[in-house]
Design a protein around this motif. Structure first.
Motif, PDB file in Angstrom:
ATOM      1  N   VAL A 124     -40.800 -26.986  44.007  1.00 51.44           N
ATOM      2  CA  VAL A 124     -40.988 -25.584  44.216  1.00 51.44           C
ATOM      3  C   VAL A 124     -39.925 -24.910  43.606  1.00 51.44           C
ATOM      4  N   THR A 125     -40.232 -23.869  42.764  1.00 47.66           N
ATOM      5  CA  THR A 125     -39.420 -23.007  42.217  1.00 47.66           C
ATOM      6  C   THR A 125     -39.520 -21.434  42.619  1.00 47.66           C
ATOM      7  N   CYS A 126     -38.272 -21.031  42.802  1.00 44.23           N
ATOM      8  CA  CYS A 126     -38.237 -19.623  43.664  1.00 44.23           C
ATOM      9  C   CYS A 126     -37.143 -18.872  42.835  1.00 44.23           C
ATOM     10  N   LEU A 127     -37.219 -17.519  42.960  1.00 43.51           N
ATOM     11  CA  LEU A 127     -36.004 -16.575  42.697  1.00 43.51           C
ATOM     12  C   LEU A 127     -35.551 -15.953  43.921  1.00 43.51           C
ATOM     13  N   HIS A 128     -34.241 -15.924  44.054  1.00 41.20           N
ATOM     14  CA  HIS A 128     -33.539 -15.179  45.231  1.00 41.20           C
ATOM     15  C   HIS A 128     -32.889 -13.988  44.316  1.00 41.20           C
ATOM     16  N   SER A 129     -32.942 -12.949  45.098  1.00 34.12           N
ATOM     17  CA  SER A 129     -32.464 -11.590  44.718  1.00 34.12           C
ATOM     18  C   SER A 129     -31.392 -10.874  45.316  1.00 34.12           C
ATOM     19  N   ALA A 130     -30.559 -10.258  45.004  1.00 29.39           N
ATOM     20  CA  ALA A 130     -29.696  -9.423  45.790  1.00 29.39           C
ATOM     21  C   ALA A 130     -29.614  -7.869  45.447  1.00 29.39           C
ATOM     22  N   ASP A 131     -30.161  -7.053  46.161  1.00 32.39           N
ATOM     23  CA  ASP A 131     -30.448  -5.756  45.774  1.00 32.39           C
ATOM     24  C   ASP A 131     -31.384  -5.546  44.659  1.00 32.39           C
ATOM     25  N   GLY A 132     -32.212  -6.164  44.567  1.00 35.59           N
ATOM     26  CA  GLY A 132     -33.251  -6.330  43.408  1.00 35.59           C
ATOM     27  C   GLY A 132     -32.903  -6.869  42.017  1.00 35.59           C
ATOM     28  N   ARG A 133     -31.816  -7.627  42.122  1.00 35.91           N
ATOM     29  CA  ARG A 133     -31.134  -8.315  40.909  1.00 35.91           C
ATOM     30  C   ARG A 133     -31.028  -9.579  41.218  1.00 35.91           C
ATOM     31  N   PRO A 134     -31.755 -10.401  39.976  1.00 37.11           N
ATOM     32  CA  PRO A 134     -31.634 -12.006  40.129  1.00 37.11           C
ATOM     33  C   PRO A 134     -30.335 -12.448  40.710  1.00 37.11           C
ATOM     34  N   TYR A 135     -30.298 -13.345  41.611  1.00 34.76           N
ATOM     35  CA  TYR A 135     -28.844 -13.964  42.172  1.00 34.76           C
ATOM     36  C   TYR A 135     -28.797 -15.462  41.994  1.00 34.76           C
ATOM     37  N   GLN A 136     -30.148 -16.061  42.242  1.00 34.22           N
ATOM     38  CA  GLN A 136     -30.192 -17.410  42.114  1.00 34.22           C
ATOM     39  C   GLN A 136     -31.638 -18.094  41.734  1.00 34.22           C
ATOM     40  N   LEU A 137     -31.649 -18.753  41.173  1.00 34.72           N
ATOM     41  CA  LEU A 137     -33.010 -19.530  40.602  1.00 34.72           C
ATOM     42  C   LEU A 137     -32.914 -21.064  41.267  1.00 34.72           C
ATOM     43  N   GLU A 138     -33.819 -21.170  42.069  1.00 34.34           N
ATOM     44  CA  GLU A 138     -33.788 -22.460  42.635  1.00 34.34           C
ATOM     45  C   GLU A 138     -35.132 -23.331  42.279  1.00 34.34           C
ATOM     46  N   ASP A 139     -34.760 -24.449  41.572  1.00 30.06           N
ATOM     47  CA  ASP A 139     -35.647 -25.554  41.227  1.00 30.06           C
ATOM     48  C   ASP A 139     -35.526 -26.602  41.977  1.00 30.06           C
ATOM     49  N   ARG A 140     -36.485 -26.896  42.983  1.00 26.41           N
ATOM     50  CA  ARG A 140     -36.296 -27.853  44.025  1.00 26.41           C
ATOM     51  C   ARG A 140     -37.355 -29.113  44.117  1.00 26.41           C
ATOM     52  N   TRP A 141     -36.990 -30.337  44.084  1.00 29.21           N
ATOM     53  CA  TRP A 141     -37.966 -31.428  44.467  1.00 29.21           C
ATOM     54  C   TRP A 141     -37.636 -31.849  45.650  1.00 29.21           C
ATOM     55  N   ALA A 215     -32.094 -30.181  44.263  1.00 24.62           N
ATOM     56  CA  ALA A 215     -32.234 -29.045  43.791  1.00 24.62           C
ATOM     57  C   ALA A 215     -31.075 -28.433  42.858  1.00 24.62           C
ATOM     58  N   ARG A 216     -31.854 -27.685  41.957  1.00 21.62           N
ATOM     59  CA  ARG A 216     -30.999 -27.452  40.785  1.00 21.62           C
ATOM     60  C   ARG A 216     -30.969 -25.678  41.017  1.00 21.62           C
ATOM     61  N   LEU A 217     -29.703 -25.094  41.434  1.00 20.29           N
ATOM     62  CA  LEU A 217     -29.753 -23.669  41.864  1.00 20.29           C
ATOM     63  C   LEU A 217     -28.728 -23.063  40.656  1.00 20.29           C
ATOM     64  N   THR A 218     -29.298 -22.115  40.011  1.00 24.13           N
ATOM     65  CA  THR A 218     -28.832 -21.583  38.929  1.00 24.13           C
ATOM     66  C   THR A 218     -28.527 -20.084  39.051  1.00 24.13           C
ATOM     67  N   HIS A 219     -27.148 -19.534  38.775  1.00 26.17           N
ATOM     68  CA  HIS A 219     -26.754 -18.346  38.958  1.00 26.17           C
ATOM     69  C   HIS A 219     -26.390 -17.581  37.678  1.00 26.17           C
ATOM     70  N   PRO A 220     -26.677 -16.314  37.438  1.00 26.89           N
ATOM     71  CA  PRO A 220     -25.924 -15.661  36.357  1.00 26.89           C
ATOM     72  C   PRO A 220     -24.460 -15.734  36.383  1.00 26.89           C
ATOM     73  N   GLY A 221     -23.947 -16.190  35.219  1.00 24.93           N
ATOM     74  CA  GLY A 221     -22.428 -16.428  35.188  1.00 24.93           C
ATOM     75  C   GLY A 221     -21.703 -15.239  35.456  1.00 24.93           C
ATOM     76  N   ALA A 222     -22.145 -13.988  34.928  1.00 23.34           N
ATOM     77  CA  ALA A 222     -21.212 -12.696  34.841  1.00 23.34           C
ATOM     78  C   ALA A 222     -21.559 -12.348  36.678  1.00 23.34           C
ATOM     79  N   GLY A 223     -20.264 -12.070  37.147  1.00 24.73           N
ATOM     80  CA  GLY A 223     -20.241 -11.499  38.437  1.00 24.73           C
ATOM     81  C   GLY A 223     -20.511 -12.442  39.599  1.00 24.73           C
TER      82      GLY A 223
END
Length: 234
Positions: A124-141, A215-223
């Protein structure tokens, strides 16, 4: 460590399957030893050993006069605490958003297959957002051998992180933290340039020696900011 016998091991496996499949959700009262002994056609001491092994693994709890129950599960806390992603975002006062990107049953890459084992797996891959901005990409087996209930979940409204913490216990968790450069898929999902810095959390969990998920949980590095808190003795 409780030494297994053939009967004890069979009962333990049966009860464990009832917990991990969701047939006995958190908080469920466990039948009494005498009732289980009749069901499995064995002695009460054999049932007691199977239940003791589940207590030892942290899956059920025993209370005097109240009997045994499946443990209520919360976000786990150790030296590093990674809570439910929804809670992590809402704790900062931002609005949480969720979008499932893909869901499929398949064969994991060799490195992940070595971790999860040879059985079937769900990705399952999914995107979690905060105030409409991408926060975390979850790539999970998820191992369907250990967590078979995942196969019935679409994960359209809530992610596998929510479902796993609420439904499937784990006895061991391992975390790896690293900095990386965003690949094409990560850059597209997180709305950042290819090669931009990202912060990556890789998390694997096990239940009674069997892998549950990777799970590989990827976040934008900035901020991005990760807060941990160690709780010492009172």
């Amino acid at each position: 460590m409780i030494k297994p016998t053939a009967k004890h091991a069979a009962i333990h496996a049966d009860l464990l399957a009832r917990i991990t499949s969701g047939a006995w959700p958190p908080g469920t009262a466990i039948p009494r030893e005498a009732e289980l002994a009749r069901e499995f056609d064995c002695t009460r001491p054999t049932v007691a050993r199977a239940l003791a092994a589940l207590v030892e693994a942290g899956l059920i709890e025993r209370r005097r006069r109240a009997g045994s129950r499946v443990v209520e599960r919360r976000a786990r806390e150790a030296l590093l605490r990674i809570p439910l992603i929804r809670e992590e975002i809402e704790a900062t006062g931002r609005a949480y958003g969720y979008h499932r990107l893909s869901r499929r049953r398949g064969t994991p890459p060799s490195a992940i297959r070595a971790l999860l084992g040879p059985g079937p797996a769900l990705r399952v891959t999914c995107l979690h957002s905060a105030d409409g901005r991408p926060y975390q990409l979850e790539d999970r087996w998820i191992s369907l051998a250990t967590a078979p209930g995942a196969e019935a979940e679409a994960f359209l409204d809530a992610g596998p992180n929510d479902w796993l913490v609420r439904t499937v216990p784990f006895s061991v968790a391992e975390h790896s933290l690293s900095a990386a450069a965003a690949n094409e898929a990560e850059a597209e999902a997180l709305a950042i340039p290819v090669g931009a810095p990202v912060f990556v959390i890789e998390r694997a969990t096990w239940l009674d020696g069997a892998a549950v998920t990777f799970a590989r949980l990827t976040h934008p590095g900035a901020g991005f900011r990760l807060l941990t808190r160690d709780v010492g003795p009172a």
